[in-house]
Design an enzyme around this catalytic site. Structure first.
Site, PDB file in Angstrom:
ATOM      1  N   THR A 113      -3.064   0.610  -4.781  1.00 37.53           N
ATOM      2  CA  THR A 113      -3.453   1.848  -4.227  1.00 37.53           C
ATOM      3  C   THR A 113      -4.835   2.027  -4.697  1.00 37.53           C
ATOM      4  O   THR A 113      -5.366   1.088  -5.664  1.00 37.53           O
ATOM      5  CB  THR A 113      -2.580   2.911  -4.816  1.00 37.53           C
ATOM      6  N   GLY A 114      -5.418   2.861  -4.146  1.00 40.74           N
ATOM      7  CA  GLY A 114      -7.081   3.373  -4.630  1.00 40.74           C
ATOM      8  C   GLY A 114      -6.773   4.327  -5.831  1.00 40.74           C
ATOM      9  O   GLY A 114      -7.616   4.668  -6.516  1.00 40.74           O
ATOM     10  N   ASP A 123       0.873  -1.308  -0.076  1.00 39.04           N
ATOM     11  CA  ASP A 123       0.086  -0.045  -0.171  1.00 39.04           C
ATOM     12  C   ASP A 123       0.917   1.337   0.118  1.00 39.04           C
ATOM     13  O   ASP A 123       2.076   1.236   0.514  1.00 39.04           O
ATOM     14  CB  ASP A 123      -0.897   0.181   1.221  1.00 39.04           C
ATOM     15  N   LYS A 144      -8.471  -4.846  -2.962  1.00 40.41           N
ATOM     16  CA  LYS A 144      -7.043  -5.111  -3.090  1.00 40.41           C
ATOM     17  C   LYS A 144      -6.497  -6.683  -3.034  1.00 40.41           C
ATOM     18  O   LYS A 144      -5.623  -7.137  -3.996  1.00 40.41           O
ATOM     19  CB  LYS A 144      -6.178  -4.413  -2.295  1.00 40.41           C
ATOM     20  N   ASN A 203      -9.024  -0.359   3.529  1.00 50.64           N
ATOM     21  CA  ASN A 203      -8.981  -0.959   2.355  1.00 50.64           C
ATOM     22  C   ASN A 203      -7.792  -1.601   1.864  1.00 50.64           C
ATOM     23  O   ASN A 203      -7.896  -2.368   0.786  1.00 50.64           O
ATOM     24  CB  ASN A 203      -8.756   0.377   1.395  1.00 50.64           C
ATOM     25  N   ASP A 250      -2.286  -0.504   6.267  1.00 55.75           N
ATOM     26  CA  ASP A 250      -2.349   0.135   7.326  1.00 55.75           C
ATOM     27  C   ASP A 250      -3.913   0.458   7.656  1.00 55.75           C
ATOM     28  O   ASP A 250      -4.313   0.649   8.532  1.00 55.75           O
ATOM     29  CB  ASP A 250      -1.775   1.404   7.573  1.00 55.75           C
ATOM     30  N   ASP A 309      -0.080   5.132   1.069  1.00 54.15           N
ATOM     31  CA  ASP A 309      -0.221   6.107   2.143  1.00 54.15           C
ATOM     32  C   ASP A 309      -0.404   5.354   3.341  1.00 54.15           C
ATOM     33  O   ASP A 309      -0.999   4.402   3.688  1.00 54.15           O
ATOM     34  CB  ASP A 309      -1.507   7.134   1.888  1.00 54.15           C
TER      35      ASP A 309
END
Length: 269
Positions: free
Chosen positions: A42-43, A8, A196, A222, A219, A10
């Site tokens: 990532t989103g 991931d 994900k 998502n 973290d 962020d």
């Protein structure tokens, strides 16, 4: 033996200044040199992580990325889409109507644009503070093309107000869509089954890898599906309690090079 490391961005790879530490860069470099696939998950759209991919030398032939929280699996060198799951116009309209009912702004995103339908009065979207990689395009719902393919919709607003609004989302929306928070101010609504974990599963299958050969680091909510999918699910030291509870290992925080620590421990020989 770990053959794929899914990371991931962020709160995981990136520190509080949205940078990648030298320690994390070096660990990723060594993992790639060892033949391990390192995949950013990532989103964001691909354009939203290009700078990080280039910084990590992850835009070569044979490099991949998971974007839109698993909605797309792509080659990072060419942008070729290997797997895609999208929302229809009717589904997008339904989600927009929900946003009006719970009084939060809505944006929907395809491969090229972030659309701005009318916001509730005095409640503009905060999404421009989060995502700037794609252009923002105002649109009336009656102007949305019938064949539009939307990768995801987002409700992005002040945390307290958003959390209160979320309490008013009817249960049937959770049955029909994947709904999750990726940041305190950001709720994402995607096609059912998209997360994900499903994105990494598609990529692992394409590469001939087993889940036991995957390590995933995250973290936030998502990231839950990929941590559950991976044979080695790793929570950051700064992860939410829920993420920590489902992980096989808790590494150091994103400020203390937790990604590098986990790669050194489980991947590098």
């Amino acid at each position: 033996m770990i053959k794929l490391v899914a990371i991931d961005l962020d709160g995981t790879l990136l520190n509080g200044k949205h940078g990648i530490s030298d320690e994390n860069k070096e660990a990723i470099k060594q993992a790639k040199e060892q033949g391990v696939k390192v995949v950013l998950c990532t989103g964001r759209p691909l354009l939203g992580m290009i700078a990080y991919l280039e910084e990590l030398n992850l835009r070569e032939a044979g490099d991949y990325g998971i974007t839109y929280n698993g909605g797309l699996v792509q080659r990072t060198d060419t942008g070729e889409v290997l797997s895609k799951t999208t929302l229809t116009k009717a589904e997008t309209e339904e989600i927009f109507e929900l946003s009006k009912q719970i009084n939060v702004p809505c944006n929907f995103i395809d491969l090229e644009k972030i659309y701005e339908p009318p916001y509730p009065k005095g409640r503009d979207s905060l999404y421009p503070t989060v995502m700037s990689a794609l252009p923002y395009v105002p649109i009336a719902m009656e102007e949305v093309p019938e064949d539009i393919a939307i990768n995801k919709t987002v409700f992005c607003y002040a945390q307290t107000d958003l959390d209160e609004a979320i309490k008013n989302i009817p249960v049937h929306f959770y049955e029909k869509y994947t709904i999750m928070k990726s940041r305190p101010i950001l709720l994402e609504l995607m096609p059912k089954g998209v997360d994900k974990g499903s994105g990494i599963a598609v990529l692992a299958d394409l590469l001939g890898f087993e889940a036991s050969e995957v390590m995933a680091l995250g973290d936030e909510a998502n990231d839950a599906a990929m941590i559950e999918y991976a044979g080695m699910g790793v929570a950051m030291g700064n992860a939410t309690d829920d993420i920590k509870s489902m992980a096989q290992y808790i590494t150091k925080t994103n400020e203390d090079h937790g990604v590098a620590h986990a790669i050194q421990k489980f991947v590098l020989n």
